[in-house]
Design a protein around this motif. Structure first.
Motif, PDB file in Angstrom:
ATOM      1  N   ALA A   1      46.479  34.403  48.039  1.00  0.00           N
ATOM      2  CA  ALA A   1      46.923  35.375  47.028  1.00  0.00           C
ATOM      3  C   ALA A   1      48.386  35.083  46.711  1.00  0.00           C
ATOM      4  CB  ALA A   1      46.746  36.789  47.571  1.00  0.00           C
ATOM      5  N   GLY A   2      48.568  34.038  45.901  1.00  0.00           N
ATOM      6  CA  GLY A   2      49.935  33.632  45.600  1.00  0.00           C
ATOM      7  C   GLY A   2      50.518  32.825  46.745  1.00  0.00           C
TER       8      GLY A   2
ATOM      9  N   GLU B   1      43.762  40.294  37.704  1.00  0.00           N
ATOM     10  CA  GLU B   1      43.699  39.891  39.119  1.00  0.00           C
ATOM     11  C   GLU B   1      43.378  41.085  40.003  1.00  0.00           C
ATOM     12  OE1 GLU B   1      47.607  38.327  39.612  1.00  0.00           O
ATOM     13  OE2 GLU B   1      47.035  36.340  38.922  1.00  0.00           O
TER      14      GLU B   1
ATOM     15  N   GLY C   1      54.536  35.480  48.145  1.00  0.00           N
ATOM     16  CA  GLY C   1      55.430  36.249  47.279  1.00  0.00           C
ATOM     17  C   GLY C   1      55.353  37.743  47.469  1.00  0.00           C
ATOM     18  N   ALA C   2      55.325  38.437  46.329  1.00  0.00           N
ATOM     19  CA  ALA C   2      55.405  39.912  46.332  1.00  0.00           C
ATOM     20  C   ALA C   2      54.199  40.530  47.043  1.00  0.00           C
ATOM     21  CB  ALA C   2      55.488  40.421  44.897  1.00  0.00           C
ATOM     22  N   GLY C   3      53.041  39.924  46.865  1.00  0.00           N
ATOM     23  CA  GLY C   3      51.867  40.433  47.572  1.00  0.00           C
ATOM     24  C   GLY C   3      51.113  41.524  46.852  1.00  0.00           C
ATOM     25  N   SER C   4      51.268  41.621  45.532  1.00  0.00           N
ATOM     26  CA  SER C   4      50.540  42.690  44.818  1.00  0.00           C
ATOM     27  C   SER C   4      49.026  42.497  44.946  1.00  0.00           C
ATOM     28  CB  SER C   4      50.964  42.758  43.351  1.00  0.00           C
ATOM     29  OG  SER C   4      50.490  41.628  42.624  1.00  0.00           O
ATOM     30  N   ASN C   5      48.580  41.243  44.946  1.00  0.00           N
ATOM     31  CA  ASN C   5      47.134  41.015  45.141  1.00  0.00           C
ATOM     32  C   ASN C   5      46.724  41.376  46.565  1.00  0.00           C
ATOM     33  OD1 ASN C   5      45.622  39.700  42.763  1.00  0.00           O
ATOM     34  ND2 ASN C   5      47.629  38.715  42.750  1.00  0.00           N
ATOM     35  N   ALA C   6      47.561  41.041  47.521  1.00  0.00           N
ATOM     36  CA  ALA C   6      47.255  41.395  48.917  1.00  0.00           C
ATOM     37  C   ALA C   6      47.135  42.912  49.046  1.00  0.00           C
ATOM     38  CB  ALA C   6      48.355  40.874  49.844  1.00  0.00           C
TER      39      ALA C   6
ATOM     40  N   HIS D   1      48.054  39.969  35.764  1.00  0.00           N
ATOM     41  CA  HIS D   1      48.049  40.735  37.026  1.00  0.00           C
ATOM     42  C   HIS D   1      47.012  41.845  36.984  1.00  0.00           C
ATOM     43  CE1 HIS D   1      50.936  38.998  39.698  1.00  0.00           C
ATOM     44  NE2 HIS D   1      51.970  39.184  38.920  1.00  0.00           N
TER      45      HIS D   1
ATOM     46  N   ILE E   1      43.150  32.459  43.724  1.00  0.00           N
ATOM     47  CA  ILE E   1      43.184  33.008  42.378  1.00  0.00           C
ATOM     48  C   ILE E   1      44.308  32.331  41.615  1.00  0.00           C
ATOM     49  CG2 ILE E   1      44.695  34.955  43.024  1.00  0.00           C
ATOM     50  CD1 ILE E   1      42.997  36.627  40.994  1.00  0.00           C
ATOM     51  N   HIS E   2      43.943  31.805  40.438  1.00  0.00           N
ATOM     52  CA  HIS E   2      44.944  31.104  39.637  1.00  0.00           C
ATOM     53  C   HIS E   2      45.131  31.881  38.335  1.00  0.00           C
ATOM     54  CE1 HIS E   2      47.362  27.762  38.278  1.00  0.00           C
ATOM     55  NE2 HIS E   2      46.722  27.813  37.111  1.00  0.00           N
ATOM     56  N   PRO E   3      46.389  32.056  37.900  1.00  0.00           N
ATOM     57  CA  PRO E   3      46.630  32.920  36.731  1.00  0.00           C
ATOM     58  C   PRO E   3      46.477  32.212  35.395  1.00  0.00           C
ATOM     59  CG  PRO E   3      48.719  32.209  37.630  1.00  0.00           C
ATOM     60  CD  PRO E   3      47.651  31.623  38.523  1.00  0.00           C
TER      61      PRO E   3
HETATM   62  C1  GRF Z   1      49.376  35.776  41.135  1.00  0.00           C
HETATM   63  O1  GRF Z   1      49.731  35.659  39.776  1.00  0.00           O
HETATM   64  C2  GRF Z   1      48.268  34.803  41.433  1.00  0.00           C
HETATM   65  O2  GRF Z   1      47.438  34.510  40.331  1.00  0.00           O
HETATM   66  C3  GRF Z   1      49.005  33.562  41.820  1.00  0.00           C
HETATM   67  O3  GRF Z   1      50.162  34.001  42.491  1.00  0.00           O
HETATM   68  C4  GRF Z   1      50.485  35.317  42.043  1.00  0.00           C
HETATM   69  C5  GRF Z   1      50.587  36.196  43.253  1.00  0.00           C
HETATM   70  O4  GRF Z   1      51.171  37.388  42.888  1.00  0.00           O
HETATM   71  N1  GRF Z   1      48.199  32.732  42.656  1.00  0.00           N
HETATM   72  P1  GRF Z   1      51.326  38.506  44.052  1.00  0.00           P
HETATM   73  O5  GRF Z   1      52.234  37.924  45.114  1.00  0.00           O
HETATM   74  O6  GRF Z   1      49.943  38.790  44.574  1.00  0.00           O
HETATM   75  O7  GRF Z   1      51.927  39.685  43.329  1.00  0.00           O
END
Ligand code: GRF
Length: 190
Positions: free
Chosen positions: A85-86, A177, A13-18, A174, A106-108
């Motif tokens: 990460a998502g 995370e 997805g968006a990759g904010s965790n990345a 988030h 990581i699970h939300p």
């Molecule tokens: C996060 O909420 C994470 O917990 C889940 O997927 C989402 C990823 O968000 N596994 P992002 O793409 O890192 O913004």
């Protein structure tokens, strides 16, 4: 000089965790984000990879679930830790077997509740609120052959207020995370 530790990030997805993980290791001499794998062409995480000059790979579904291609790619890159990460696909058994205790997710939500197939993004927060929970949080865990069931590494909590919506809860999650995932990745690699 200890060998460089290499991270592979899997995201859909968006990759904010990345982004937070990349930021965390930007000046590290010992740890680097070596490659980003994504199963969704056009996902935001691919823009992050391009901007950060990190090689990215679009995962091809058949090859991912029916060949050793990605295991070999990760081994060729000397990957020490795979960070989901998502990432919305289940990790195939051959990959879990090739990287024992080296794949984390990581699970939300606070597993074992509100986990499993289909429980991601706002589906999770909607279910948590609908269940009348007064708190939620994140779960960082090792990945095994079953969705969201590996050994738990860390859980952090946040309150749910009466006026919280899935979107406001997602913001709280988030924040947790982004605050804890990079630090856990570092702890596992040092
Ligand atoms: C996060 O909420 C994470 O917990 C889940 O997927 C989402 C990823 O968000 N596994 P992002 O793409 O890192 O913004």
């Amino acid at each position: 000089m200890t060998a460089l530790k290499n991270i592979a990030i899997f995201a859909s997805g968006a990759g904010s965790n990345a982004q937070k993980i990349i930021d965390h290791f930007r000046r590290s001499e010992a740890i680097t984000v070596k490659i980003i794998l994504c199963n969704k062409p056009g996902a935001g995480v691919l823009d992050i990879a391009a901007r950060e000059n990190i090689p990215s790979v679009i995962i091809e579904k058949e090859a991912f679930f029916r060949s050793e291609e990605y295991v070999q790619l990760l081994q060729r890159n000397n990957i020490d830790l795979i960070v989901l990460a998502g990432f919305l696909w289940k990790v195939p058994s051959n990959l879990v077997a090739a990287f024992p205790d080296k794949i984390i997710n990581i699970h939300p939500a606070l597993l074992p509740k509100f986990g499993g197939k289909g429980m991601y993004g706002n589906f999770v927060h909607t279910a948590v609120i609908a269940a009348g929970e007064t708190e939620s949080g994140i779960t960082i865990h090792f990945v095994n052959d079953h969705y969201d069931e590996g050994r738990i590494i860390l859980q952090e909590r946040c309150t749910i207020d009466a006026n919280d919506t899935p979107d406001t809860l997602a913001q709280k999650i988030h924040a947790l995370e982004h605050r804890f995932y990079p630090a856990i990745v570092e702890r596992l690699l040092t």
